[in-house]
Design a protein around this motif. Structure first.
Motif, mmCIF file in Angstrom:
data_model
loop_
_atom_site.group_PDB
_atom_site.id
_atom_site.type_symbol
_atom_site.label_atom_id
_atom_site.label_comp_id
_atom_site.label_asym_id
_atom_site.label_seq_id
_atom_site.Cartn_x
_atom_site.Cartn_y
_atom_site.Cartn_z
ATOM 1 N N ARG A 227 -13.090 -17.847 -5.494
ATOM 2 C CA ARG A 227 -11.348 -16.828 -4.554
ATOM 3 C C ARG A 227 -10.783 -16.774 -6.081
ATOM 4 N N ASN A 228 -10.033 -16.970 -6.525
ATOM 5 C CA ASN A 228 -9.015 -16.342 -7.520
ATOM 6 C C ASN A 228 -8.411 -17.225 -8.810
ATOM 7 N N GLU A 229 -9.867 -18.031 -9.344
ATOM 8 C CA GLU A 229 -9.782 -18.382 -10.388
ATOM 9 C C GLU A 229 -9.188 -18.134 -12.120
ATOM 10 N N PHE A 230 -9.234 -19.302 -12.490
ATOM 11 C CA PHE A 230 -9.067 -19.332 -14.014
ATOM 12 C C PHE A 230 -10.472 -19.194 -14.668
ATOM 13 N N ASP A 231 -10.980 -18.253 -15.529
ATOM 14 C CA ASP A 231 -12.027 -18.278 -16.510
ATOM 15 C C ASP A 231 -12.350 -19.076 -16.356
ATOM 16 N N GLY A 232 -12.031 -19.766 -17.295
ATOM 17 C CA GLY A 232 -12.453 -21.220 -18.121
ATOM 18 C C GLY A 232 -12.316 -22.268 -16.928
ATOM 19 N N HIS A 233 -12.306 -21.836 -15.653
ATOM 20 C CA HIS A 233 -13.048 -22.918 -14.928
ATOM 21 C C HIS A 233 -13.812 -22.691 -13.613
ATOM 22 N N THR A 234 -14.574 -21.851 -14.328
ATOM 23 C CA THR A 234 -15.581 -21.173 -13.256
ATOM 24 C C THR A 234 -16.993 -21.173 -14.671
ATOM 25 N N LEU A 235 -16.456 -22.086 -15.474
ATOM 26 C CA LEU A 235 -18.230 -22.364 -16.523
ATOM 27 C C LEU A 235 -18.995 -23.507 -15.774
ATOM 28 N N ASP A 236 -18.234 -24.917 -14.950
ATOM 29 C CA ASP A 236 -19.098 -25.476 -14.786
ATOM 30 C C ASP A 236 -20.029 -24.913 -14.227
ATOM 31 N N LYS A 237 -19.686 -24.111 -12.991
ATOM 32 C CA LYS A 237 -20.700 -23.752 -11.477
ATOM 33 C C LYS A 237 -21.403 -22.580 -12.640
ATOM 34 N N ALA A 238 -21.379 -21.868 -13.122
ATOM 35 C CA ALA A 238 -21.911 -21.122 -13.499
ATOM 36 C C ALA A 238 -22.666 -21.554 -14.317
ATOM 37 N N ILE A 239 -22.560 -22.093 -15.450
ATOM 38 C CA ILE A 239 -24.128 -22.924 -16.264
ATOM 39 C C ILE A 239 -24.588 -23.311 -15.368
ATOM 40 N N GLU A 240 -24.819 -24.389 -14.525
ATOM 41 C CA GLU A 240 -25.304 -24.547 -13.265
ATOM 42 C C GLU A 240 -26.308 -24.264 -12.441
ATOM 43 N N GLN A 241 -25.762 -22.771 -11.814
ATOM 44 C CA GLN A 241 -26.308 -22.308 -11.316
ATOM 45 C C GLN A 241 -27.695 -22.060 -12.276
ATOM 46 N N VAL A 242 -27.339 -21.636 -13.192
ATOM 47 C CA VAL A 242 -28.370 -21.043 -14.202
ATOM 48 C C VAL A 242 -29.446 -21.949 -14.925
ATOM 49 N N GLU A 243 -29.248 -23.775 -14.797
ATOM 50 C CA GLU A 243 -30.271 -24.075 -14.501
ATOM 51 C C GLU A 243 -30.745 -24.160 -13.651
ATOM 52 N N LYS A 244 -29.752 -23.979 -12.112
ATOM 53 C CA LYS A 244 -31.180 -24.219 -11.278
ATOM 54 C C LYS A 244 -31.891 -23.603 -11.000
ATOM 55 N N MET A 245 -31.892 -21.657 -11.694
ATOM 56 C CA MET A 245 -32.570 -21.089 -11.315
ATOM 57 C C MET A 245 -34.244 -20.811 -12.285
ATOM 58 N N THR A 246 -33.528 -20.674 -13.843
ATOM 59 C CA THR A 246 -34.057 -21.415 -14.669
ATOM 60 C C THR A 246 -35.323 -21.903 -14.718
ATOM 61 N N ASP A 247 -35.014 -23.267 -14.446
ATOM 62 C CA ASP A 247 -35.219 -24.627 -14.519
ATOM 63 C C ASP A 247 -35.326 -24.958 -16.518
ATOM 64 N N ARG A 248 -34.192 -24.109 -16.679
ATOM 65 C CA ARG A 248 -34.193 -24.363 -18.232
ATOM 66 C C ARG A 248 -32.125 -24.828 -18.944
ATOM 67 N N LYS A 249 -32.120 -25.341 -19.267
ATOM 68 C CA LYS A 249 -30.593 -25.696 -19.885
ATOM 69 C C LYS A 249 -30.170 -25.013 -21.637
ATOM 70 N N PRO A 250 -29.625 -23.563 -20.847
ATOM 71 C CA PRO A 250 -29.113 -22.240 -22.416
ATOM 72 C C PRO A 250 -28.495 -23.605 -23.306
ATOM 73 N N ARG A 251 -28.801 -22.926 -24.072
ATOM 74 C CA ARG A 251 -28.638 -23.641 -25.638
ATOM 75 C C ARG A 251 -26.762 -23.067 -25.624
ATOM 76 N N ASN A 252 -26.504 -21.825 -25.806
ATOM 77 C CA ASN A 252 -25.525 -20.605 -26.018
ATOM 78 C C ASN A 252 -24.870 -20.302 -25.161
ATOM 79 N N GLY A 253 -23.529 -20.400 -24.676
ATOM 80 C CA GLY A 253 -22.883 -20.009 -23.708
ATOM 81 C C GLY A 253 -21.705 -18.298 -24.288
#
Length: 453
Positions: free
Chosen positions: A298-324
């Motif tokens: 909706r209109n969240e602080f950018d830092g609060h979106t990181l948890d769901k963003a990284i979770e989606q990357v792990e779900k889509m690629t089946d890999r855990k990114p090392r650096n963001g």
């Protein structure tokens, strides 16, 4: 009811798309790379097996959604162009040219509602798989932008006049006789509201605004009173009108549109556009240029979106990114799940030169996500969201990202095809140079330009 899958391996005796189309065309290659059976398997349970009208093939509907966001088309345009384009028809599973529209444009709306957010995630995941190893980078680059909703620029006067029109419609629908229609007085007040920035007209325009708001509140109360026992059918609608009329300039959670009540006002600090009305979007990209994460907020602080963003990357690629790698808007976060978050900041003296150069390289490369967001907005329908509701926000951003990923691979295949043609041309030139020189020499001798000794 789900239709039985036709056997498309049988070709026409006289005309076959596969035999006539260019096999090096990017759409032809993409049609043979996508796992269509996976979509059939996942979406078939969403249909009733033995009841209702026969549904359109799943490949046709998924293909139309992909083509829409790859080519930046509306529902109406993609259906119309499908009947004119052989490559579109082959991409959607046809083996023979069909001189008709495949479906009504509204059927795409029903199909999006049927598969929902989870179904669109499958399309997005397939677009990541198509890009192969480029989607498996250890480093990801994250940024946010605004996805604007398809609404007019909101003003109090526009919302008030829409409330008046809607109250009249409710009265006409229920045969209610209003005391006044206020048509003539509203027309006169519209004249008073013009040129409000002129010093002499500010007071008159302000009084006219107040009078229009009073008329709107009067009509809402009159309609509510005269509906009687039928008022429960319009309770939510009337409460929304009251909330709009009661909101003040500095209130929080204001309503900016009557048909899109969840729209947020987001201040971006841009000189040419101070405010954008829509919702926030998080985009995650690999260093190779593949979008591996696209989420709507909706209109969240950018830092609060990181948890769901990284979770989606792990779900889509089946890999855990090392650096963001993020910009300063994400300050306050250093680690999310198992991913280290890098944000530009002043270097300490204890940091080695190698580490400083490494960090600088990260942040310079992070700027590459900005043109990616620009392409998403201009070429893949992210600039203005025409889908309805919060679900529409989530669907549009993932379809735009999927369209970008598919188009990326199509461009790679296109460039490799032209490089292949260039190599063939150079090879033929090298083979023909000696023959050409000998022909020129013999011709000159025959014409007497050279003397034979």
């Amino acid at each position: 009811m789900m239709a039985k899958q036709q056997d498309r391996s049988q070709h026409s005796l006289f005309f076959s798309l596969e035999s006539t189309l260019n096999h090096k065309h990017p759409l032809f290659i993409l049609a043979n790379k996508i796992d269509w059976e996976m979509f059939e398997r996942e979406f078939s349970p969403l249909y009733c097996p033995d009841n209702g009208r026969l549904a359109k093939p799943v490949r046709l509907m998924v293909g139309l959604l992909i083509l829409k966001h790859v080519r930046n088309l509306s529902d109406e345009s993609v259906v119309e162009q499908w009947s004119e384009n052989n490559y579109y028809q082959y991409f959607c599973g046809e083996q023979e040219f069909q001189p008709r529209v495949p479906c009504e444009a509204s059927e795409l709306v029903h199909f999006r509602h049927r598969i929902g957010k989870e179904g669109v995630e499958l399309i997005f995941r397939e677009s990541i798989r198509i890009n192969g190893k480029d989607s498996n980078d250890k480093d990801v680059y994250i940024d946010t932008t605004v996805q604007e909703k398809n609404i007019t620029f909101p003003t109090d006067d526009k919302l008030t006049k829409k409330i008046i029109k809607r109250c009249r419609k409710i009265a006409d629908r229920n045969d209610l006789e209003l005391r006044r229609s206020y048509r003539r007085i509203l027309k006169k007040l519209s004249y008073d509201q013009r040129f409000r920035n002129h010093p002499r007209n500010k007071g008159k325009a302000r009084r006219a605004d107040k009078k229009v708001r009073t008329i709107a509140g009067r009509l809402v109360r009159e309609v509510e009173r005269k509906l009687g026992s039928r008022v429960d059918d319009y309770r939510d609608e009337l409460d929304l009108y009251k909330r709009v009329l009661a909101q003040k300039k500095k209130d929080k959670n204001k309503i900016y549109s009557l048909h899109e009540v969840d729209v947020q006002c987001i201040s971006k600090g841009k000189e040419h556009k101070l405010y954008e009305f829509g919702n926030k979007v998080s985009i995650t990209r690999t260093g190779s240029g593949v979008i591996v994460g696209a989420l709507s907020f909706r209109n969240e602080f950018d830092g609060h979106t990181l948890d769901k963003a990284i979770e989606q990357v792990e779900k889509m690629t089946d890999r855990k990114p090392r650096n963001g790698i993020c910009d300063r808007g994400y300050r306050g976060r250093s680690k999310v799940r198992d991913t280290l978050i890098h944000i530009p900041k002043s270097f300490t003296k204890a940091l080695s030169t190698y580490r400083k150069n490494k960090e600088r390289k990260y942040f310079r490369k992070r700027a590459g996500i900005e043109p990616v967001i620009g392409h998403l907005k201009e070429d893949h329908r992210l600039s203005r969201n025409y889908y309805k509701g919060i679900t529409g926000d989530e669907i549009n951003v993932m379809l735009a990202a999927a369209g970008f990923n598919f188009k990326r691979m199509m461009n790679k295949w296109k460039s490799s095809f032209w490089l292949f043609l260039e190599k063939i041309f150079l090879f033929l030139n090298r083979q023909l140079y000696p023959i050409r020189d000998s022909i020129i020499l013999q011709t000159r001798k025959k014409m007497g330009f050279l003397r034979l000794d």
